[in-house]
Design an enzyme around this catalytic site. Structure first.
Site, PDB file in Angstrom:
ATOM      1  CG  HIS A   1      -1.869  -5.624   4.629  1.00  0.00           C
ATOM      2  ND1 HIS A   1      -0.968  -6.192   5.509  1.00  0.00           N
ATOM      3  CD2 HIS A   1      -2.542  -4.687   5.331  1.00  0.00           C
ATOM      4  CE1 HIS A   1      -1.091  -5.600   6.690  1.00  0.00           C
ATOM      5  NE2 HIS A   1      -2.038  -4.685   6.604  1.00  0.00           N
TER       6      HIS A   1
ATOM      7  CB  CYS B   1      -0.701  -9.318   7.223  1.00  0.00           C
ATOM      8  SG  CYS B   1      -0.877  -9.483   5.424  1.00  0.00           S
TER       9      CYS B   1
END
Length: 168
Positions: A38, A108
């Site tokens: 992430h 993301c």
């Protein structure tokens, strides 16, 4: 001639697996993955990321993920905070609406890659952007894809960036 203000741009990298991907991927996938990444961009003293709730921000390290596992210096930008926030607002209304989120194809890392290029002209590291295709190239990845396509990632602790009027 006065030199422009330069603002540092950092990429915060978090391993969502907390090291499990590194240990289990050879057994489960037949290939080594170092993490389940992430990422977010830190610029103008805030951390910005994209998740199933849309584009959000928080103080650096302020999500439930805590401090990043790695910080990558992406470079510097001359883009002011005001122009950057206008840019994010346009992304929120076009490419990075919350309903556009997809764990493998529009996530993301897609967002941070786009924003890094806007701010610095540089992409984020390919080991991050190539992770979905690495995972999906395995039989186990293909078997899990129908389930994982329904997964929505939303790290708590962020504040949504400017919602359209009429929404709360």
């Amino acid at each position: 001639m006065e030199s422009p203000n330069l603002y540092p741009v950092k990429l915060y990298v978090y391993d969502l697996s907390k090291g499990l991907a590194r240990r289990l991927s050879p057994i489960m996938l037949g290939k080594q993955l170092e993490g389940i990444w992430h990422t977010s961009i830190v610029v103008h003293k805030d951390e910005f990321f994209f998740c199933s709730a849309g584009i959000s921000s928080c103080p650096p390290g302020g999500t439930m993920l805590g401090p990043p596992d790695c910080v990558v210096d992406v470079g510097s930008t001359e883009v002011t905070e005001e122009i950057f926030m206008e840019y994010l607002s346009s992304l929120r209304e076009s490419l990075f609406r919350s309903e556009a989120y997809n764990l493998f194809e529009h996530n993301c890392n897609t967002f941070t890659n786009e924003v890094a290029q806007f701010l610095t002209g540089r992409k984020i590291p390919s080991y991050i952007t190539d992770l979905p295709s690495e995972f999906l190239s395995t039989p186990f990845g293909q078997a899990l894809r129908p389930f994982l396509d329904s997964v929505q990632i939303q790290p708590s602790g962020g504040n949504p960036i400017g919602r359209p009027s009429g929404q709360s």
